[in-house]
Scaffold this motif. Structure first.
Motif, PDB file in Angstrom:
ATOM      1  N   ALA A   5      -4.678   3.689  -0.876  1.00  0.00           N
ATOM      2  CA  ALA A   5      -4.122   3.328   0.438  1.00  0.00           C
ATOM      3  C   ALA A   5      -4.954   3.890   1.589  1.00  0.00           C
ATOM      4  N   PRO A   6      -5.293   5.199   1.570  1.00  0.00           N
ATOM      5  CA  PRO A   6      -6.123   5.708   2.676  1.00  0.00           C
ATOM      6  C   PRO A   6      -7.466   4.985   2.786  1.00  0.00           C
ATOM      7  N   MET A   7      -8.050   4.648   1.627  1.00  0.00           N
ATOM      8  CA  MET A   7      -9.334   3.943   1.631  1.00  0.00           C
ATOM      9  C   MET A   7      -9.158   2.535   2.212  1.00  0.00           C
ATOM     10  N   ALA A   8      -8.127   1.828   1.758  1.00  0.00           N
ATOM     11  CA  ALA A   8      -7.874   0.467   2.252  1.00  0.00           C
ATOM     12  C   ALA A   8      -7.599   0.494   3.751  1.00  0.00           C
ATOM     13  N   LEU A   9      -6.763   1.431   4.185  1.00  0.00           N
ATOM     14  CA  LEU A   9      -6.411   1.514   5.608  1.00  0.00           C
ATOM     15  C   LEU A   9      -7.592   1.933   6.467  1.00  0.00           C
ATOM     16  N   SER A  48     -10.362   0.644   6.479  1.00  0.00           N
ATOM     17  CA  SER A  48     -11.061  -0.562   6.935  1.00  0.00           C
ATOM     18  C   SER A  48     -10.232  -1.343   7.962  1.00  0.00           C
ATOM     19  N   TYR A  49      -8.994  -0.917   8.209  1.00  0.00           N
ATOM     20  CA  TYR A  49      -8.126  -1.591   9.181  1.00  0.00           C
ATOM     21  C   TYR A  49      -8.411  -1.070  10.583  1.00  0.00           C
ATOM     22  N   PRO A  50      -8.389  -1.951  11.583  1.00  0.00           N
ATOM     23  CA  PRO A  50      -8.485  -1.455  12.959  1.00  0.00           C
ATOM     24  C   PRO A  50      -7.213  -0.657  13.269  1.00  0.00           C
ATOM     25  N   ASP A  51      -7.301   0.294  14.180  1.00  0.00           N
ATOM     26  CA  ASP A  51      -6.156   1.155  14.498  1.00  0.00           C
ATOM     27  C   ASP A  51      -4.900   0.370  14.869  1.00  0.00           C
ATOM     28  N   ASP A  52      -5.084  -0.784  15.525  1.00  0.00           N
ATOM     29  CA  ASP A  52      -3.909  -1.553  15.957  1.00  0.00           C
ATOM     30  C   ASP A  52      -3.258  -2.358  14.841  1.00  0.00           C
ATOM     31  N   LYS A  53      -3.744  -2.209  13.589  1.00  0.00           N
ATOM     32  CA  LYS A  53      -3.141  -2.898  12.437  1.00  0.00           C
ATOM     33  C   LYS A  53      -2.667  -1.906  11.377  1.00  0.00           C
ATOM     34  N   LYS A  54      -2.786  -0.613  11.678  1.00  0.00           N
ATOM     35  CA  LYS A  54      -2.355   0.428  10.747  1.00  0.00           C
ATOM     36  C   LYS A  54      -0.854   0.690  10.926  1.00  0.00           C
ATOM     37  N   PRO A  55      -0.216   1.367   9.953  1.00  0.00           N
ATOM     38  CA  PRO A  55       1.220   1.649  10.074  1.00  0.00           C
ATOM     39  C   PRO A  55       1.569   2.393  11.362  1.00  0.00           C
ATOM     40  N   LEU A  63       0.829  -1.209   0.000  1.00  0.00           N
ATOM     41  CA  LEU A  63       0.000   0.000   0.000  1.00  0.00           C
ATOM     42  C   LEU A  63       0.863   1.258   0.000  1.00  0.00           C
ATOM     43  N   TYR A  64       1.966   1.218   0.736  1.00  0.00           N
ATOM     44  CA  TYR A  64       2.894   2.348   0.769  1.00  0.00           C
ATOM     45  C   TYR A  64       3.453   2.607  -0.637  1.00  0.00           C
TER      46      TYR A  64
END
Length: 88
Positions: A45-49, A51-58, A28-29
């Motif tokens: 990338a912002p759209m995909a992220l 949907s990620y929980p905060d504890d799985k984001k960069p 994604l980066y």
């Protein structure tokens, strides 16, 4: 420009105490930096992220560098995660 040469071997994933999907985040980066470099709207990338929980984001990277010790490409993963957070 800033493409990260990740081969998605996943060695890093087993060593990440935060349980991040590092190869996917690097993918994604790379997509994000390539899109921005081309002068296009970087929304994948912002759209995909989103949907990620905060504890799985960069931003959840602990900068412990355990992943870097096993990376065959010697990628400075903690720096990539930090830069990704800044880019977003």
């Amino acid at each position: 420009e800033k493409q990260v040469p990740c081969t998605a071997c996943h060695y890093c994933v087993d060593h990440c105490p935060a349980g991040l999907d590092i190869p996917r985040l690097i993918e994604l980066y790379n997509e994000h930096t390539l899109t921005k470099k081309a002068g296009l709207m970087a929304f994948i990338a912002p759209m995909a992220l989103g949907s990620y929980p905060d504890d799985k984001k960069p931003s959840a990277c602990l900068h412990c560098r355990s992943c870097e010790q096993v990376c065959p490409q010697q990628i400075k993963i903690s720096e990539v995660m930090e830069d990704f957070v800044k880019e977003l």
